[in-house]
Design a protein around this motif. Sequence first.
Motif, PDB file in Angstrom:
ATOM      1  N   CYS A 101       0.865  -1.182   0.000  1.00  0.00           N
ATOM      2  CA  CYS A 101       0.000   0.000   0.000  1.00  0.00           C
ATOM      3  C   CYS A 101       0.897   1.225   0.000  1.00  0.00           C
ATOM      4  N   VAL A 158       0.144   4.044   1.733  1.00  0.00           N
ATOM      5  CA  VAL A 158       0.093   4.642   3.070  1.00  0.00           C
ATOM      6  C   VAL A 158      -0.770   3.727   3.945  1.00  0.00           C
ATOM      7  N   ARG A 159      -0.501   3.712   5.254  1.00  0.00           N
ATOM      8  CA  ARG A 159      -1.222   2.801   6.144  1.00  0.00           C
ATOM      9  C   ARG A 159      -2.487   3.473   6.690  1.00  0.00           C
ATOM     10  N   CYS A 160      -3.650   2.892   6.436  1.00  0.00           N
ATOM     11  CA  CYS A 160      -4.888   3.363   7.072  1.00  0.00           C
ATOM     12  C   CYS A 160      -4.826   2.915   8.541  1.00  0.00           C
ATOM     13  N   TYR A 178      -7.055   1.962  10.678  1.00  0.00           N
ATOM     14  CA  TYR A 178      -7.912   0.851  11.116  1.00  0.00           C
ATOM     15  C   TYR A 178      -7.479  -0.474  10.483  1.00  0.00           C
ATOM     16  N   CYS A 179      -6.471  -0.437   9.636  1.00  0.00           N
ATOM     17  CA  CYS A 179      -6.115  -1.581   8.792  1.00  0.00           C
ATOM     18  C   CYS A 179      -5.886  -2.861   9.602  1.00  0.00           C
ATOM     19  N   CYS A 202      -4.966  -5.644   7.679  1.00  0.00           N
ATOM     20  CA  CYS A 202      -4.453  -6.482   6.592  1.00  0.00           C
ATOM     21  C   CYS A 202      -2.950  -6.703   6.699  1.00  0.00           C
ATOM     22  N   THR A 217       0.070  -6.020   4.995  1.00  0.00           N
ATOM     23  CA  THR A 217       0.537  -5.182   3.893  1.00  0.00           C
ATOM     24  C   THR A 217       1.795  -4.443   4.304  1.00  0.00           C
ATOM     25  N   GLY A 245      -3.927  -5.615   1.010  1.00  0.00           N
ATOM     26  CA  GLY A 245      -3.082  -4.696   0.286  1.00  0.00           C
ATOM     27  C   GLY A 245      -3.896  -3.896  -0.754  1.00  0.00           C
ATOM     28  N   THR A 246      -3.158  -3.351  -1.649  1.00  0.00           N
ATOM     29  CA  THR A 246      -3.768  -2.551  -2.716  1.00  0.00           C
ATOM     30  C   THR A 246      -3.283  -3.058  -4.064  1.00  0.00           C
ATOM     31  N   ASN A 258      -8.112   0.462  -4.557  1.00  0.00           N
ATOM     32  CA  ASN A 258      -8.243   1.610  -3.672  1.00  0.00           C
ATOM     33  C   ASN A 258      -8.654   2.806  -4.528  1.00  0.00           C
ATOM     34  N   ARG A 296      -7.950   7.992   6.314  1.00  0.00           N
ATOM     35  CA  ARG A 296      -8.298   7.599   4.947  1.00  0.00           C
ATOM     36  C   ARG A 296      -9.343   8.588   4.427  1.00  0.00           C
TER      37      ARG A 296
END
Length: 427
Positions: free
Chosen positions: A41, A43-45, A47-48, A50, A52, A93-94, A127, A164
């Motif tokens: 990704c 950038v890291r959200c 709440y993630c 995942c 990634t 991921g993205t 995304n 995000r």
Amino acid sequence: MGSLGSPGDKPFTQAQYIEVLEGLRQRPEAHLAVYIHIPFCHVRCLYCACDTTITHSLERVDQYLDALEREMEMVSERIGLGRPLQHLHVGGGTPNHLTEPQLARLMEIVERHFTLTADSCTSIECNPRRVSVGQLELIRGLGFRRISFGVQDLNSDVQRAIGRVQSLGMVRDVCLTARQVGFDSINLDLVYGLPFQTPSGFQATLDQVLELAPDRIACFSYAHDPSKRPHQHAINPAHLPSPTEKLALFHRAVRTFTEVGYRWIGIDLFVLEDDELYEAQKTGRLHRNAIGYTTSPEQEVLAFGPSGTSEIGDALVRNETDLRLWQLRVNNGQFPISSGRCLDEADQRRRQAMLYLMCNLQLPATAAADLEYEQLCRKAEHGLVEISEEGIRVTPQGRYILHGLCAEQEELGSDCSTAQRHFRMLS
Ligand code: SF4
């Protein structure tokens, strides 16, 4: 023993995995699905949940694609080259973190090892903040027919709190472009239980999402667990809705979507009435695997990339979660598996029963082992299931905590594509 649907934490040897793959070679008629995890990704959200890695290095992605190609080559050598695919799903991921040449290379790798037919279901997660018209055209041109966008919530306070920010206008443009370039189906993901979500704010998001007329809407539960996901420390728990408020948010989503004709599928998916998944649920033919809901009962899932979980025959096998470790093992010519287990007959029966209950909201008395069936019957005291001579049926009330009734199944997925997030976020 690990939980019912989990690969467990026992090492699975190379020889065991080879045996599983060779077994698949002996079954040329098996229906195959491939899941590819893109572990990047930009950038890291906050709440993630995942697996990634944040990177801006093209070289790092290229090296990942080199390893992915090798992993697919090793698997194909064992199961046979060019096996037809019933389903290809690319998650992360993205996935659209890849550049256009990298996306084209990804598909070239898949098509060199497997065969996509006119009937193959091809889906990808994107995304919306990273997507361009050219990229959507390319993804469609590469053969993807279904696309899924992460929306989560459209309220600006919520978006700032989860790191995000994406406007309704931007999501609308992306959906419109996806329609124009010819995607057959658009899925939007929402998340409930996020900081600053209120009944009125979430209702506004639900109404705005309906204006976009998606074909499917997934509504996931946010699981706040900073001990496992340290970046979630940036979310102040005081800003999260209480468990009761959270349930009310989901209830609001169910009411809003079903009132305008969407049908509630399994735990957290909403589809249009003519969707094959609804037809399957109505007739008790809905299934699910590590990719998600499916109408295909016997799909074998081959997962590639770090943290993917494969489901082949009676085996559940998990890849290394750590990107570098996964890459190192592939580059050393090993299958990058970290754990796995072969389910015995009793486990398989239990697993099938719970999956059936989760998908079709009912369970014939003959489908479950006595002990599990008795345990489920006890839920009738709380109004969560109804018991009849034929079996048990989940009540409307029980449906809201269906994931609790089928708790073991939620550990099935190890990575966190949208499709597999059901398992992770409900934990
Ligand atoms: S939530 Fe999705 S886009 Fe955000 S960091 Fe996690 S995987 Fe990446």
